[in-house]
Design a protein around this motif. Structure first.
Motif, PDB file in Angstrom:
ATOM      1  N   LEU A 179      -6.384   2.538  -0.297  1.00 20.23           N
ATOM      2  CA  LEU A 179      -6.072   1.997   1.026  1.00 20.23           C
ATOM      3  C   LEU A 179      -5.125   0.800   0.893  1.00 20.23           C
ATOM      4  O   LEU A 179      -4.104   0.726   1.583  1.00 20.23           O
ATOM      5  N   ASP A 180      -5.465  -0.120  -0.012  1.00 25.98           N
ATOM      6  CA  ASP A 180      -4.645  -1.325  -0.182  1.00 25.98           C
ATOM      7  C   ASP A 180      -3.218  -0.969  -0.586  1.00 25.98           C
ATOM      8  O   ASP A 180      -2.254  -1.525  -0.073  1.00 25.98           O
ATOM      9  N   GLU A 181      -3.117  -0.010  -1.484  1.00 27.77           N
ATOM     10  CA  GLU A 181      -1.790   0.407  -1.949  1.00 27.77           C
ATOM     11  C   GLU A 181      -0.990   0.985  -0.779  1.00 27.77           C
ATOM     12  O   GLU A 181       0.192   0.688  -0.605  1.00 27.77           O
ATOM     13  N   TYR A 182      -1.670   1.782   0.033  1.00 26.45           N
ATOM     14  CA  TYR A 182      -0.983   2.402   1.166  1.00 26.45           C
ATOM     15  C   TYR A 182      -0.541   1.356   2.186  1.00 26.45           C
ATOM     16  O   TYR A 182       0.583   1.381   2.671  1.00 26.45           O
ATOM     17  N   VAL A 183      -1.436   0.432   2.478  1.00 28.67           N
ATOM     18  CA  VAL A 183      -1.099  -0.614   3.456  1.00 28.67           C
ATOM     19  C   VAL A 183       0.089  -1.444   2.948  1.00 28.67           C
ATOM     20  O   VAL A 183       1.004  -1.774   3.708  1.00 28.67           O
ATOM     21  N   ALA A 184       0.100  -1.726   1.637  1.00 27.19           N
ATOM     22  CA  ALA A 184       1.217  -2.492   1.063  1.00 27.19           C
ATOM     23  C   ALA A 184       2.513  -1.699   1.189  1.00 27.19           C
ATOM     24  O   ALA A 184       3.572  -2.254   1.526  1.00 27.19           O
ATOM     25  N   ALA A 185       2.446  -0.378   0.947  1.00 29.13           N
ATOM     26  CA  ALA A 185       3.648   0.456   1.053  1.00 29.13           C
ATOM     27  C   ALA A 185       4.157   0.490   2.492  1.00 29.13           C
ATOM     28  O   ALA A 185       5.363   0.443   2.739  1.00 29.13           O
ATOM     29  N   VAL A 186       3.236   0.556   3.452  1.00 29.53           N
ATOM     30  CA  VAL A 186       3.642   0.577   4.859  1.00 29.53           C
ATOM     31  C   VAL A 186       4.314  -0.750   5.213  1.00 29.53           C
ATOM     32  O   VAL A 186       5.334  -0.793   5.903  1.00 29.53           O
ATOM     33  N   GLU A 187       3.740  -1.830   4.696  1.00 28.56           N
ATOM     34  CA  GLU A 187       4.303  -3.162   4.942  1.00 28.56           C
ATOM     35  C   GLU A 187       5.724  -3.237   4.383  1.00 28.56           C
ATOM     36  O   GLU A 187       6.643  -3.697   5.048  1.00 28.56           O
TER      37      GLU A 187
END
Ligand code: ATP
Ligand code: ZN
Ligand code: ZN
Length: 606
Positions: A179-187
Motif C-alpha cells: 500500500l505504501d509503495e503504491y501511495v508513494a507512486a501515485v504521489e
C-alpha cells in the motif's frame, strides 16, 4: 511470438477488495443512517462504493469511516451466503434493506438476464445483494493495507439522466508495504502529471475563450514541437519520405468516398455549409468539414500525379493538423484533445513490397523510441473477427485480402522477432494494425502510435500505378504515426522526463547567469555566440541574487546554467551547472560551445 492478452488475477486480493467494499458500505450506513447504496465493485487498485448520503461528505470525514471499517474488521464477522427466489428477494431489498437502486438492478437481472434467484451476502448485521466472492471473515482483511483516498460524484449506472451519487474510493493491497509503495507512486505520478507540469513549465494552455480540447502552445511548448518536427524531418528524409502539405478543410464528398461518413461522422466537427461562389452569390451550396485524419488528402496527392511501379514505395509525410469531436467527458489535458497535429505518413506499395516496407516502418518506430530512451512498451496486433455477426458493418468484407494482409503483417512481426500481443476484433475497418502500447511512469497503459495496413481504401479512390506489365494496379497503403500526435506524445514526454527534458528537447537550453552587472557584457557575448548556433539561450539580467537565479533555473528545469564572473571573463571560460547534478565544472568557452553543439546535434541524453 504472440501472446494472448490476459491479466493474471490475484484471487485473494480480489476477495479482500470486494469484501472491503461491503465493509465500507456497512460503516457508512452505521455512521450515516438512511444512506442508500448503488454499486460497489473491486477495481485495479482497490475498491469503491456509490452512495446517496443524507449529508454532503468531505475528505475530512474519511478517517472516521476508515476507523469504523477497522472496528468491523476487528470484530471478525463471518460472511454468509443466501439465495432467495425473486419475490422474496425483492421483498427483502425493498423492505428490510430499503434499497431502491438495488431493487431496480434486481428487477433488471430478472427481466434481462432471466435470473430467478438473487444472491445475498451478510456479515454482522449488514446484508448486500451480491454474487461474491468474499473472504470468509472480515478478520481475513489486512487492516493496515487499505486507505480511503478520494470522493467523487458519479451518476447511478454512469448515466447523466440518473441520480448523482457520492463515490468513495479506497486503495487496498495485501500488505501495508505494498500500500505504501503504491501511495508513494501515485504521489510521484501527481508531481509528474503533464497537466501540472505543463502549466508550471508554461508549455501549453487550454482557454475557455478558444474551446474545449483546443490547446494553445506557449513558446516553451512550441519549441518542443519544433524539435520533434525537425527530428521527424531528418528521420523521414533519410528513409526516403517526401513531404506534402494539405488543407485543413475539405468537401464532404471526400469522406463519402473514404467511407468515413457515416461510420465516423459523430467523431467529426459538424460541417460548414456555404455558398461556393461567395456569400449572397446564390448558386450551389457545399459542406466543408475539418479533417479528422490526413489519409484522404494524401490519397488525393497520390491521385494528382501519374505513377509507375518504379515510383513505389511512395511515402508522403506531413505533420497534419486534424480535428476530432471527442466527447467532452473524454477530454484530458493534452492526452485527448480535439485539435491536434499528427506525425502522419501514407506509404503506397505494391503487394510484393508490403512486408518489407511494413518492417521498415516498425524499425523506424523502434529508432524513435530508442532515441527518447523509451523501453517500456509492447506491440499489439489487431486483427479482424470473421465470426463477428456485425462484421459487414465493422470491416471491409473481403476475406481474401484479410487473410493475405494478416499473414503478411504476422510474418513481418515474426521475422523481426517482435514480442506482441494479439487483439482479435480490434482491426481498422480497412485492415490489420499494430499499435504501440506504452506503460507510463505511473503504470498506466495507453496507445502512443500506430502502424496500419490498408488494402481497401486506395481502390475506393481509384488510385493506381502502372505495373511492369503495363497494367493499371491498385497500391496497398500503410498508415503510420510513430510519434502519434504532438499533443499526446508531448504529454507523455513531460511525464516521462518529469519536465526535465534532455538538452536537445528543452524549451530553454541554457541560461547565463552573470554574478553581477559588471559581467553582463561577457554574458551578452556568450548569448550572441550561442544564439548564432541556434541554441535556445537566455541571459538572466534580473536583479535577483545569484543563489535565487540558480534556484529559478532549477525550478524551470533548464538543463544547463552558465555562471560567469571575473575569473571566467579574464580566462574566457564558463562555469557549467547541469540540472540535477551538484558539482559544477569550469570549461573554456570555445570548448563549451563545441560540446553543447555536439550534444544537441546527436540528441544525446547526458
Ligand atoms: P484513440 O483510440 O486513442 O482514439 P485512434 O485509434 O482513433 O486513437 P488514430 O486515428 O490511429 O487514433 O491516430 C493515431 C494516433 O493519434 C494515436 O495513436 C494517438 O497517439 C493520437 N491520437 C488519436 N486521437 C487523439 C486525441 N483525441 N488527442 C490526442 N492524440 C490523439
Ligand atoms: Zn460482495
Ligand atoms: Zn491514415
Amino acid at each position: 511470438m504472440p501472446v494472448i492478452e490476459e491479466k493474471p488475477q490475484d484471487e485473494k486480493l480480489f476477495r479482500i477488495r470486494h469484501s472491503l467494499a461491503h465493509v465500507m458500505a456497512q460503516a457508512v450506513q452505521t455512521l450515516y443512517p438512511g444512506t442508500k447504496l448503488g454499486f460497489g465493485p473491486a477495481i485495479d487498485d482497490g475498491f469503491y462504493y456509490d452512495f446517496i448520503l443524507p449529508k454532503t461528505l468531505s475528505d475530512t470525514e474519511l478517517p472516521a469511516i476508515e476507523a469504523k471499517m477497522r472496528d468491523i474488521i476487528a470484530a471478525a464477522q463471518t460472511f454468509s451466503h443466501e439465495d432467495l427466489p425473486l419475490d422474496a428477494a425483492l421483498a427483502r431489498i425493498e423492505g428490510q434493506m430499503g434499497e431502491p437502486f438495488k431493487a431496480e438492478y434486481a428487477r433488471e437481472l430478472a427481466d434481462k438476464k432471466g435470473h430467478r434467484e438473487i444472491s445475498f451476502y451478510a456479515n454482522g448485521g449488514f446484508v448486500d445483494m451480491c454474487e461474491g466472492p468474499h473472504v470468509s471473515s472480515t478478520s481475513d482483511i489486512p487492516a493496515d493495507a487499505f486507505k480511503l483516498h478520494a470522493l467523487a460524484g458519479a451518476y447511478w449506472r454512469g448515466d447523466e439522466r440518473n441520480a448523482m451519487m457520492t463515490r468513495i474510493y479506497g486503495y487496498a493491497f495485501n500488505t501495508k508495504a505494498e500500500l505504501d509503495e503504491y501511495v508513494a507512486a501515485v504521489e510521484q505520478a501527481k508531481q509528474r502529471d503533464h497537466r501540472k507540469l505543463g502549466q508550471e513549465l508554461r508549455i501549453y494552455a487550454i482557454r475557455d475563450e478558444i474551446g474545449k480540447g483546443l490547446p494553445l502552445w506557449l513558446p516553451n511548448g512550441a519549441a518542443i514541437r519544433h524539435e520533434l518536427e525537425k527530428l521527424a524531418h531528418e528521420m523521414e528524409f533519410r528513409a526516403g519520405y517526401k513531404k506534402v502539405a494539405t488543407p485543413h478543410i475539405t468537401k464532404r464528398g471526400l469522406y463519402e468516398t473514404s467511407g468515413h461518413i457515416p461510420l465516423y461522422e459523430d467523431g467529426m466537427y459538424p460541417p460548414m455549409v456555404l455558398e461556393e461562389e461567395g456569400r449572397g452569390a446564390g448558386g450551389p451550396e457545399e459542406s466543408y468539414y475539418l479533417k479528422p485524419m490526413n489519409c484522404p488528402h494524401h490519397h488525393m496527392v497520390f491521385a494528382s500525379e501519374k505513377h509507375s511501379y518504379r515510383d513505389l514505395p511512395l511515402r508522403y509525410t506531413e505533420y497534419g493538423s486534424v480535428y476530432r469531436f471527442e466527447r467532452a467527458g473524454a477530454l484530458q489535458g493534452l492526452t485527448r484533445v480535439r485539435g491536434m497535429a499528427m506525425n502522419d505518413a501514407h506509404i503506397y506499395v505494391t503487394p510484393e513490397q508490403l512486408k518489407e516496407e511494413f518492417q521498415a516502418v516498425m524499425k523506424l518506430h523502434e529508432r524513435y523510441y530508442a532515441l527518447f530512451g523509451l523501453t517500456n512498451y509492447f506491440m499489439r496486433l489487431s486483427l479482424w473477427d470473421p465470426a463477428d455477426p456485425k462484421r459487414g458493418a465493422k470491416y471491409v468484407d473481403d476475406p481474401e485480402n484479410w487473410a493475405l494482409s494478416e499473414r503478411l503483417v504476422t510474418e513481418a512481426l515474426e521475422e523481426m522477432g517482435a514480442n506482441y500481443k494479439l487483439s482479435p476484433g480490434e482491426a481498422a475497418f480497412y485492415g490489420p494494425k499494430v499499435d504501440f502500447q506504452f506503460i507510463t511512469v505511473t503504470g498506466r497503459e495507453f496507445t502512443l502510435s500506430t502502424n496500419q495496413l490498408d488494402f481497401a481504401v486506395p481502390a475506393r479512390f481509384g488510385l493506381a500505378y502502372t505495373d511492369k506489365d503495363g497494367k493499371e494496379k491498385t497500391p496497398y497503403c500503410i498508415h503510420r504515426a510513430p510519434m502519434g500526435t504532438h499533443e499526446r506524445f508531448i504529454a507523455f514526454l513531460i511525464e516521462h522526463f518529469g519536465g526535465a527534458f534532455p538538452t536537445w528537447l528543452a524549451p530553454v537550453q541554457v541560461v547565463i547567469i552573470p554574478v553581477s552587472d559588471k559581467f553582463l557584457a561577457y554574458g551578452k557575448k556568450i548569448e550572441a555566440l550561442l544564439r548564432e548556433d541556434l541554441v535556445r539561450v537566455e541571459l538572466d539580467t534580473s536583479s535577483a541574487t545569484m543563489g535565487k537565479k540558480i534556484q529559478e533555473g532549477a525550478t524551470r528545469k533548464v538543463p544547463i546554467l552558465l555562471v560567469v564572473g571575473g575569473k571566467e571573463e579574464t580566462e574566457q571560460t564558463v562555469t557549467v551547472r547541469r540540472y540535477g547534478i551538484k558539482e559544477q565544472k569550469a570549461m573554456p568557452l570555445a570548448g563549451f560551445v563545441e560540446m553543447l553543439s555536439q550534444e544537441i546535434k546527436e540528441r544525446r541524453h547526458v
